[in-house]
Design an enzyme around this catalytic site. Structure first.
Site, mmCIF file in Angstrom:
data_model
loop_
_atom_site.group_PDB
_atom_site.id
_atom_site.type_symbol
_atom_site.label_atom_id
_atom_site.label_comp_id
_atom_site.label_asym_id
_atom_site.label_seq_id
_atom_site.Cartn_x
_atom_site.Cartn_y
_atom_site.Cartn_z
ATOM 1 N N SER A 269 -16.718 -24.279 -21.151
ATOM 2 C CA SER A 269 -15.968 -24.583 -19.932
ATOM 3 C C SER A 269 -14.501 -24.603 -20.263
ATOM 4 C CB SER A 269 -16.389 -25.927 -19.347
ATOM 5 O OG SER A 269 -15.783 -26.970 -20.061
ATOM 6 N N LYS A 270 -13.680 -24.315 -19.230
ATOM 7 C CA LYS A 270 -12.257 -24.244 -19.528
ATOM 8 C C LYS A 270 -11.721 -25.610 -19.917
ATOM 9 C CE LYS A 270 -11.844 -23.531 -14.629
ATOM 10 N NZ LYS A 270 -11.920 -22.421 -13.738
ATOM 11 N N ARG A 271 -12.359 -26.657 -19.413
ATOM 12 C CA ARG A 271 -11.914 -28.008 -19.744
ATOM 13 C C ARG A 271 -12.017 -28.266 -21.250
ATOM 14 N NH1 ARG A 271 -15.366 -31.640 -16.416
ATOM 15 N NH2 ARG A 271 -15.369 -29.828 -15.080
#
Ligand code: GLU
Length: 298
Positions: A269-271
């Site tokens: 995930s980009k997080r």
């Protein structure tokens, strides 16, 4: 209980990212899954930008999505549909649901919902439905506080202009539709369990639609016959199937694909700093190598 498009219908798939960051390998996997499914069947592949949340979406990410997909070698058919440009479509669907009597205004704040859930944990008699406050796949379900609100009181609060969201009364909606099913290419025929996420929010004051409503309306309006998306949205499909039945929309087939994971087995995930496609590109990766990395070797 028709649950899938006729087998002879031309395949129309779509990739529907939200422009809240740069695309990473997980997105590449999802886009390639849809693109390959369409192209291998001589069908159409659509691109939709899901930008209903003005707080989180940015025009620079919108532009970057198209650039990254083109670099990856993916092309799409027809114009890009941008959800922020179609509020009337979602408003009309919402009005139709309201006329069916399956929506109710919810005045609860996040904090009030948490408090109610905590209270219900100590006093089960406060939650007359089995689902209220029960753990769901995305956290505890809404305990139904405003579903039980006296209609006169709800009207008075609306007239006062109190902030509110519109929730779908799942039990009531199911009384209208009866049992439903849908088909997933990987897991086969599914009996719909629309209550799995509780009485979901379909509109808020600041965003007059929601993911569930806009995605369902758009897939219908765009003639999508095969929804390809990550298995993290599997449960959401139970809700979408109910919305299709209520609104008289076409029912596509589904393919919920697995999610790419990192070395520790965690979902990208980009997080968590999953590498953006443009970062890989800057490091000298070729599109073919990135397609392979994303699980689709040429
Ligand atoms: N916009 C959603 C996302 O970026 C995907 C929606 C869908 O494929 O149904 O997670």
């Amino acid at each position: 209980m028709t649950a899938s498009a006729a087998p002879s219908a031309p395949v129309v798939t779509r990739f529907a990212p939200s422009p809240t960051g740069y695309l990473h390998l997980g997105h590449a996997h999802s886009a390639l899954a849809g693109w390959r499914a369409a192209r291998s069947a001589g069908g159409r592949f659509l691109l939709r930008i899901e930008d209903i949340d003005p707080q989180r979406c940015r025009p620079e990410f919108d532009a970057a999505i198209r650039e990254d997909l083109a670099w990856l070698g993916l092309d799409w058919d027809g114009p890009v549909r941008r959800q922020s440009e179609h509020p009337d479509d979602y408003r009309a669907a919402l009005a139709r649901l309201r006329a069916l009597g399956v929506l109710y205004p919810c005045f609860c704040s996040r904090k009030e919902i948490q408090e109610e859930i905590a209270r219900a944990g100590h006093a089960p008699h406060l939650t007359p439905t089995a689902a209220g406050g029960a753990p769901g796949p995305e956290g505890p379900l809404y305990p139904g506080t405003c579903r039980r609100l006296d209609p006169g009181e709800a009207q008075a609060r609306l007239a006062e202009g109190r902030p509110h969201a519109w929730r779908l009364d799942i039990a009531r909606a199911l009384e209208l539709t009866g049992p439903l099913c849908w088909h997933d290419r990987e897991r086969g025929m599914q009996t719909a369990v629309p209550g799995i996420l509780g009485d979901v929010v379909l509109a808020r004051r600041d965003t007059p639609t929601s993911y569930h409503l806009s995605v369902t309306v758009d897939d219908h309006l765009q003639g999508v016959t095969l929804v390809t998306r990550g298995v993290d949205l599997f449960e959401a499909t139970h809700v979408h199937r109910l919305l299709q039945a209520l609104l008289g929309l076409a029912v596509p087939e589904y393919h919920h694909h697995g999610l790419l994971t990192n070395a520790a087995g965690e979902r990208l995930s980009k997080r968590d700093g999953a590498k953006a496609l443009r970062a890989l590109r800057a490091e000298g990766w070729t599109p073919a190598a990135v397609r392979t990395l994303a699980g689709f070797p040429d």
